[in-house]
Design a protein around this motif. Structure first.
Motif, PDB file in Angstrom:
ATOM      1  N   LYS A 160       0.834  -1.207   0.000  1.00 23.76           N
ATOM      2  CA  LYS A 160       0.000   0.000   0.000  1.00 23.76           C
ATOM      3  C   LYS A 160       0.871   1.260   0.000  1.00 23.76           C
ATOM      4  CE  LYS A 160      -4.381   1.322   1.959  1.00 23.76           C
ATOM      5  NZ  LYS A 160      -5.362   1.024   3.008  1.00 23.76           N
ATOM      6  N   ALA A 161       1.957   1.232   0.742  1.00 20.12           N
ATOM      7  CA  ALA A 161       2.879   2.368   0.775  1.00 20.12           C
ATOM      8  C   ALA A 161       3.542   2.571  -0.591  1.00 20.12           C
ATOM      9  CB  ALA A 161       3.935   2.169   1.857  1.00 20.12           C
ATOM     10  N   GLN A 162       3.854   1.476  -1.281  1.00 19.56           N
ATOM     11  CA  GLN A 162       4.434   1.592  -2.624  1.00 19.56           C
ATOM     12  C   GLN A 162       3.441   2.219  -3.594  1.00 19.56           C
ATOM     13  OE1 GLN A 162       5.591  -2.449  -3.410  1.00 19.56           O
ATOM     14  NE2 GLN A 162       7.584  -2.196  -2.449  1.00 19.56           N
ATOM     15  N   LEU A 163       2.173   1.866  -3.459  1.00 22.18           N
ATOM     16  CA  LEU A 163       1.142   2.490  -4.286  1.00 22.18           C
ATOM     17  C   LEU A 163       1.037   3.982  -3.977  1.00 22.18           C
ATOM     18  CD1 LEU A 163      -1.627  -0.254  -4.067  1.00 22.18           C
ATOM     19  CD2 LEU A 163      -0.426   0.447  -6.151  1.00 22.18           C
ATOM     20  N   ALA A 164       1.045   4.315  -2.701  1.00 21.22           N
ATOM     21  CA  ALA A 164       0.924   5.714  -2.288  1.00 21.22           C
ATOM     22  C   ALA A 164       2.110   6.558  -2.767  1.00 21.22           C
ATOM     23  CB  ALA A 164       0.791   5.808  -0.771  1.00 21.22           C
ATOM     24  N   ARG A 165       3.290   5.963  -2.787  1.00 21.66           N
ATOM     25  CA  ARG A 165       4.486   6.687  -3.245  1.00 21.66           C
ATOM     26  C   ARG A 165       4.612   6.712  -4.762  1.00 21.66           C
ATOM     27  NH1 ARG A 165       6.969   3.579   1.011  1.00 21.66           N
ATOM     28  NH2 ARG A 165       7.776   2.178  -0.589  1.00 21.66           N
ATOM     29  N   GLY A 166       3.760   5.958  -5.451  1.00 18.60           N
ATOM     30  CA  GLY A 166       3.825   5.914  -6.911  1.00 18.60           C
ATOM     31  C   GLY A 166       4.860   4.951  -7.437  1.00 18.60           C
ATOM     32  N   GLU A 167       5.398   4.102  -6.586  1.00 15.35           N
ATOM     33  CA  GLU A 167       6.393   3.116  -7.011  1.00 15.35           C
ATOM     34  C   GLU A 167       5.734   1.903  -7.660  1.00 15.35           C
ATOM     35  OE1 GLU A 167       8.507   2.190  -3.442  1.00 15.35           O
ATOM     36  OE2 GLU A 167       9.328   4.210  -3.262  1.00 15.35           O
ATOM     37  N   ALA A 168       4.473   1.674  -7.316  1.00 11.35           N
ATOM     38  CA  ALA A 168       3.693   0.576  -7.877  1.00 11.35           C
ATOM     39  C   ALA A 168       2.354   1.135  -8.350  1.00 11.35           C
ATOM     40  CB  ALA A 168       3.480  -0.512  -6.825  1.00 11.35           C
ATOM     41  N   VAL A 169       1.745   0.423  -9.289  1.00 13.76           N
ATOM     42  CA  VAL A 169       0.455   0.844  -9.823  1.00 13.76           C
ATOM     43  C   VAL A 169      -0.464  -0.361  -9.960  1.00 13.76           C
ATOM     44  CG1 VAL A 169       1.381   2.826 -11.099  1.00 13.76           C
ATOM     45  CG2 VAL A 169       1.221   0.609 -12.228  1.00 13.76           C
ATOM     46  N   LEU A 170      -1.756  -0.080  -9.996  1.00 10.46           N
ATOM     47  CA  LEU A 170      -2.753  -1.110 -10.301  1.00 10.46           C
ATOM     48  C   LEU A 170      -2.924  -1.125 -11.819  1.00 10.46           C
ATOM     49  CD1 LEU A 170      -5.490  -0.306  -7.647  1.00 10.46           C
ATOM     50  CD2 LEU A 170      -3.909  -2.225  -7.621  1.00 10.46           C
ATOM     51  N   LEU A 171      -2.728  -2.275 -12.412  1.00  9.82           N
ATOM     52  CA  LEU A 171      -2.773  -2.377 -13.867  1.00  9.82           C
ATOM     53  C   LEU A 171      -3.875  -3.345 -14.288  1.00  9.82           C
ATOM     54  CD1 LEU A 171      -1.314  -1.427 -16.452  1.00  9.82           C
ATOM     55  CD2 LEU A 171       0.099  -3.485 -16.270  1.00  9.82           C
ATOM     56  N   TRP A 172      -4.863  -2.827 -15.021  1.00  8.92           N
ATOM     57  CA  TRP A 172      -5.958  -3.634 -15.541  1.00  8.92           C
ATOM     58  C   TRP A 172      -5.600  -4.103 -16.938  1.00  8.92           C
ATOM     59  CZ3 TRP A 172      -9.991  -6.459 -14.582  1.00  8.92           C
ATOM     60  CH2 TRP A 172     -10.902  -6.733 -15.593  1.00  8.92           C
ATOM     61  N   SER A 173      -5.689  -5.407 -17.161  1.00 12.76           N
ATOM     62  CA  SER A 173      -5.462  -5.975 -18.486  1.00 12.76           C
ATOM     63  C   SER A 173      -6.815  -6.272 -19.111  1.00 12.76           C
ATOM     64  CB  SER A 173      -4.631  -7.257 -18.390  1.00 12.76           C
ATOM     65  OG  SER A 173      -4.641  -7.930 -19.641  1.00 12.76           O
ATOM     66  N   GLU A 174      -7.165  -5.531 -20.140  1.00 10.61           N
ATOM     67  CA  GLU A 174      -8.425  -5.779 -20.828  1.00 10.61           C
ATOM     68  C   GLU A 174      -8.393  -7.127 -21.544  1.00 10.61           C
ATOM     69  OE1 GLU A 174      -9.524  -2.471 -23.298  1.00 10.61           O
ATOM     70  OE2 GLU A 174      -9.221  -1.059 -21.656  1.00 10.61           O
ATOM     71  N   HIS A 175      -7.226  -7.481 -22.036  1.00  4.57           N
ATOM     72  CA  HIS A 175      -7.079  -8.749 -22.759  1.00  4.57           C
ATOM     73  C   HIS A 175      -7.333  -9.944 -21.837  1.00  4.57           C
ATOM     74  CE1 HIS A 175      -5.607 -11.625 -25.674  1.00  4.57           C
ATOM     75  NE2 HIS A 175      -4.774 -12.100 -24.770  1.00  4.57           N
ATOM     76  N   HIS A 176      -6.741  -9.901 -20.646  1.00  4.25           N
ATOM     77  CA  HIS A 176      -6.871 -11.013 -19.696  1.00  4.25           C
ATOM     78  C   HIS A 176      -7.990 -10.800 -18.677  1.00  4.25           C
ATOM     79  CE1 HIS A 176      -2.598 -11.432 -21.009  1.00  4.25           C
ATOM     80  NE2 HIS A 176      -3.024 -12.680 -21.152  1.00  4.25           N
ATOM     81  N   GLU A 177      -8.537  -9.591 -18.646  1.00  3.41           N
ATOM     82  CA  GLU A 177      -9.552  -9.211 -17.667  1.00  3.41           C
ATOM     83  C   GLU A 177      -9.069  -9.491 -16.240  1.00  3.41           C
ATOM     84  OE1 GLU A 177     -13.339 -10.881 -18.725  1.00  3.41           O
ATOM     85  OE2 GLU A 177     -13.487  -9.635 -20.506  1.00  3.41           O
ATOM     86  N   THR A 178      -7.856  -8.989 -15.961  1.00  2.00           N
ATOM     87  CA  THR A 178      -7.249  -9.169 -14.646  1.00  2.00           C
ATOM     88  C   THR A 178      -6.706  -7.835 -14.145  1.00  2.00           C
ATOM     89  OG1 THR A 178      -5.113  -9.728 -15.643  1.00  2.00           O
ATOM     90  CG2 THR A 178      -6.555 -11.568 -15.047  1.00  2.00           C
ATOM     91  N   LEU A 179      -6.633  -7.741 -12.835  1.00  2.00           N
ATOM     92  CA  LEU A 179      -6.052  -6.575 -12.190  1.00  2.00           C
ATOM     93  C   LEU A 179      -4.817  -7.037 -11.444  1.00  2.00           C
ATOM     94  CD1 LEU A 179      -6.450  -3.530 -11.526  1.00  2.00           C
ATOM     95  CD2 LEU A 179      -7.622  -4.284  -9.456  1.00  2.00           C
ATOM     96  N   ASN A 180      -3.710  -6.347 -11.628  1.00  2.00           N
ATOM     97  CA  ASN A 180      -2.472  -6.738 -10.990  1.00  2.00           C
ATOM     98  C   ASN A 180      -1.778  -5.509 -10.424  1.00  2.00           C
ATOM     99  OD1 ASN A 180      -0.502  -8.480 -10.113  1.00  2.00           O
ATOM    100  ND2 ASN A 180       0.419  -8.795 -12.123  1.00  2.00           N
ATOM    101  N   ILE A 181      -0.909  -5.738  -9.480  1.00  2.00           N
ATOM    102  CA  ILE A 181      -0.063  -4.674  -8.933  1.00  2.00           C
ATOM    103  C   ILE A 181       1.332  -4.897  -9.499  1.00  2.00           C
ATOM    104  CG2 ILE A 181       0.897  -3.651  -6.846  1.00  2.00           C
ATOM    105  CD1 ILE A 181      -1.594  -4.737  -5.350  1.00  2.00           C
ATOM    106  N   VAL A 182       1.844  -3.869 -10.155  1.00  2.00           N
ATOM    107  CA  VAL A 182       3.167  -3.977 -10.780  1.00  2.00           C
ATOM    108  C   VAL A 182       3.989  -2.744 -10.455  1.00  2.00           C
ATOM    109  CG1 VAL A 182       2.319  -5.396 -12.698  1.00  2.00           C
ATOM    110  CG2 VAL A 182       2.417  -2.939 -12.956  1.00  2.00           C
ATOM    111  N   SER A 183       5.290  -2.905 -10.576  1.00  2.00           N
ATOM    112  CA  SER A 183       6.189  -1.765 -10.432  1.00  2.00           C
ATOM    113  C   SER A 183       5.905  -0.784 -11.560  1.00  2.00           C
ATOM    114  CB  SER A 183       7.639  -2.248 -10.516  1.00  2.00           C
ATOM    115  OG  SER A 183       8.508  -1.161 -10.671  1.00  2.00           O
ATOM    116  N   LYS A 184       5.941   0.510 -11.259  1.00  2.00           N
ATOM    117  CA  LYS A 184       5.667   1.488 -12.316  1.00  2.00           C
ATOM    118  C   LYS A 184       6.686   1.379 -13.448  1.00  2.00           C
ATOM    119  CE  LYS A 184       8.217   5.526 -10.880  1.00  2.00           C
ATOM    120  NZ  LYS A 184       8.179   6.938 -10.615  1.00  2.00           N
ATOM    121  N   ASP A 185       7.867   0.814 -13.157  1.00  2.00           N
ATOM    122  CA  ASP A 185       8.890   0.628 -14.171  1.00  2.00           C
ATOM    123  C   ASP A 185       8.489  -0.428 -15.209  1.00  2.00           C
ATOM    124  OD1 ASP A 185      10.435   2.462 -12.790  1.00  2.00           O
ATOM    125  OD2 ASP A 185      11.514   0.937 -11.675  1.00  2.00           O
TER     126      ASP A 185
END
Length: 73
Positions: free
Chosen positions: A43-68
């Motif tokens: 949660k802290a990584q999300l708040a700092r912008g180091e990680a993001v929630l990424l929705w894949s329309e192709h796979h219809e999944t939500l994942n947390i990934v490094s912004k890099d």
């Protein structure tokens, strides 16, 4: 597509983070790290912008990934 974590209800975000942490099985070394602490770190990584929630329309999944890992961030 990046989903703004701030737009989610707190319970929903917590559930997504918990699912991610349990799925990832991250190695924290010799010491055991409680689930709540792992979730707080994500949660802290999300708040700092180091990680993001990424929705894949192709796979219809939500994942947390490094912004890099997202080229256009």
């Amino acid at each position: 597509m990046i989903v703004p974590w701030q737009a989610l209800e707190a319970d929903t975000l917590d559930s997504i983070i918990e699912h991610f942490v349990l799925r990832e099985g991250t190695d924290y070394g010799d010491q055991e790290v409680p689930l709540a602490q792992k979730a707080a770190q994500v949660k802290a990584q999300l708040a700092r912008g180091e990680a993001v929630l990424l929705w894949s329309e192709h796979h219809e999944t939500l994942n947390i990934v490094s912004k890099d890992q997202v080229p256009h961030v």
